[in-house]
Design a protein around this motif. Sequence first.
Motif, short mmCIF file in Angstrom:
data_model
loop_
_atom_site.label_atom_id
_atom_site.label_comp_id
_atom_site.label_asym_id
_atom_site.label_seq_id
_atom_site.Cartn_x
_atom_site.Cartn_y
_atom_site.Cartn_z
N SER A 76 35.68 53.56 26.91
CA SER A 76 35.00 52.20 26.85
C SER A 76 35.96 51.29 27.54
N ALA A 77 37.14 51.08 27.03
CA ALA A 77 38.14 50.21 27.57
C ALA A 77 38.24 50.15 28.99
N VAL A 78 38.51 51.62 29.55
CA VAL A 78 38.86 51.58 30.82
C VAL A 78 37.67 51.40 32.08
N LEU A 79 36.48 51.86 31.26
CA LEU A 79 35.08 51.72 32.27
C LEU A 79 34.86 50.19 32.04
N GLY A 80 34.98 49.54 31.02
CA GLY A 80 34.74 48.11 30.90
C GLY A 80 35.46 47.37 31.83
N PHE A 81 36.85 47.78 31.93
CA PHE A 81 37.74 46.94 32.66
C PHE A 81 37.44 47.13 34.15
N LEU A 82 37.14 48.41 34.49
CA LEU A 82 36.70 48.77 36.08
C LEU A 82 35.38 47.91 36.30
N LEU A 83 34.56 47.87 35.27
CA LEU A 83 33.30 47.10 35.54
C LEU A 83 33.35 45.45 35.77
N PHE A 84 34.15 44.86 34.97
CA PHE A 84 34.64 43.43 35.20
C PHE A 84 35.18 43.42 36.41
N TRP A 85 36.12 44.34 36.82
CA TRP A 85 36.95 44.10 38.04
C TRP A 85 35.99 43.98 39.32
N LEU A 86 34.78 45.28 39.08
CA LEU A 86 34.10 45.19 39.96
C LEU A 86 33.03 43.93 40.16
N GLY A 88 33.88 41.14 39.98
CA GLY A 88 34.77 39.99 40.29
C GLY A 88 35.55 38.97 39.09
N LEU A 89 35.32 39.57 37.99
CA LEU A 89 35.63 38.70 36.60
C LEU A 89 37.11 38.97 36.52
N VAL A 90 37.73 39.83 36.98
CA VAL A 90 39.17 40.14 36.54
C VAL A 90 39.84 40.05 37.86
N ARG A 91 40.63 39.05 38.20
CA ARG A 91 41.41 38.91 39.32
C ARG A 91 42.70 38.31 39.11
N ALA A 135 28.65 43.06 26.45
CA ALA A 135 29.41 41.98 27.32
C ALA A 135 29.13 42.51 28.52
N GLY A 136 29.15 43.69 29.06
CA GLY A 136 28.89 44.00 30.45
C GLY A 136 27.53 43.77 30.94
N LEU A 137 26.54 43.77 30.06
CA LEU A 137 25.11 43.33 30.27
C LEU A 137 25.13 42.11 30.62
N GLY A 138 25.87 41.30 29.97
CA GLY A 138 25.77 39.65 30.06
C GLY A 138 26.45 39.42 31.51
N ALA A 139 27.53 39.98 31.79
CA ALA A 139 28.33 39.63 32.86
C ALA A 139 27.60 40.31 34.15
N ALA A 140 27.06 41.29 34.06
CA ALA A 140 26.02 42.02 35.13
C ALA A 140 24.79 41.29 35.40
N GLY A 141 24.18 40.73 34.61
CA GLY A 141 23.09 39.89 34.41
C GLY A 141 23.25 38.62 35.06
N GLU A 342 42.13 42.61 48.91
CA GLU A 342 41.77 42.90 47.39
C GLU A 342 42.81 42.46 46.42
N THR A 343 43.88 41.85 46.98
CA THR A 343 44.77 41.45 46.07
C THR A 343 45.29 39.91 46.45
N THR A 344 44.49 39.25 47.41
CA THR A 344 44.84 38.05 47.84
C THR A 344 44.58 36.84 46.94
N ARG A 345 45.60 35.95 46.73
CA ARG A 345 45.52 34.75 45.62
C ARG A 345 45.06 33.47 46.29
N THR A 346 44.87 33.52 47.73
CA THR A 346 44.69 32.23 48.40
C THR A 346 43.12 31.92 48.05
#
Length: 409
Positions: A76-86, A88-91, A135-141, A342-346
């Motif tokens: 759940s930790a790994v898949l949750g992280f991947l979901l938030f990355w997808l 755009g919440l984890v950059r 949390a994922g449902l809230g972010a995805a919604g 995918e890695t830019t911070r500009t």
Amino acid sequence: MDSVAVGFWGAFFGAVSLSLFAAVLAFRRSARRVALTGSLSAVVSGLYVLVFLGWLPGLGHDAQLRLDAALAAAASAVLGFLLFWLLGLVRGARVSRAVVLAAAATAAVILFGWTLPAEGALAVAVGMQAALVAAGLGAAGHSAWRGAPPGHLALAGLGFMTTTIAVLTWYAFAPALTPWWLHALGALAAIGYTGSMASALWARYSYLIDVRQAMIHGPSYDPVTRMPSHHETNLLVGEAFAKGYREGRPLGVIVVSIGNFEALEHLHGRAAYNHGLFICAGRLRRITPAGVQLGRLGNDAFLLLMPRPVSAGALIELAQVIAQRVPRPVAIGTTGEMAELETTRTTWVADVGVGVLVAPPQMRAPTAIAAAKAMSRTAWSYASRVAGYDEDARKIAELGAPPGPVAVR
């Protein structure tokens, strides 16, 4: 386990294999982060199902439940992280903090589970899964509400995931009481989750391909804006004004000017300018309602034509939405390399000005376009970033709050 149930779960592992194959193809085309995300999601999902089905030999009942609990927390930790990355919440700098937080939460749940009976350990891990799903449902919604395609796919995927988690948790606690049709439901939901996540990743991958082409080829390449070319826009304007003149109907004109395109190009190069153009055009396409024609206007502006506008208020309302949504911050790529995208911070924010005009039937097209463009550039100096023509004052005026009897020429 019933042979029919085994067949359904076998179909799920076939879907996992297809996801891994697609990830390999993405990796070969230099989309390494997309490939890593896809392969990691498929492997973790497959391992989760494999362990919960009890297909690892040599484990007693308590040992199986404790292994289920540990894997449930970690997966759940790994898949949750991947979901938030997808989504755009984890950059950028958030990545390291998110990894530390996920690792700490996983370790805490696993260690706390060891102080409980095996059933209690699994219950705590399932609780962590439920919290992350919420949390994922809230972010995805929220992402879906903003119109981002990954948000809709993530919502569907989370629905499927919840069904699979419920079925496998039931099976872990009471394997003898789990009928074959419940296995079939869980397996089909797992396939649906795999397909939803694969589709979301494909959307991300195709987006990167479009951005890369835009940054390499520039405005001569249609997918940069996915709008009519300058020549086609001129034809569109001529036809729209001619039709309005024949029918004796006014034509709504909105010009959106971006004031810092040139500065973006000077600071970060032509590729960054192309990326900014691509982003602004994409946002305008999503905002523009049906029936409104959209095209390019010069190198730093866009044109919207609304046939037979009901009132100036409808135009102003659309202009205000544009002024609010187009300038949202975006991470800009500065080279044509897909990995760099995918890695830019500009970070860049478009300097938007919106000009609104209701052109009467007798007004010539060049005059109307020039007037709306001048208003859009004047709007750069207004807080609302929206401008129109005040007939009473006979000058360009700011259109902030929804207007009353403001006349727009």
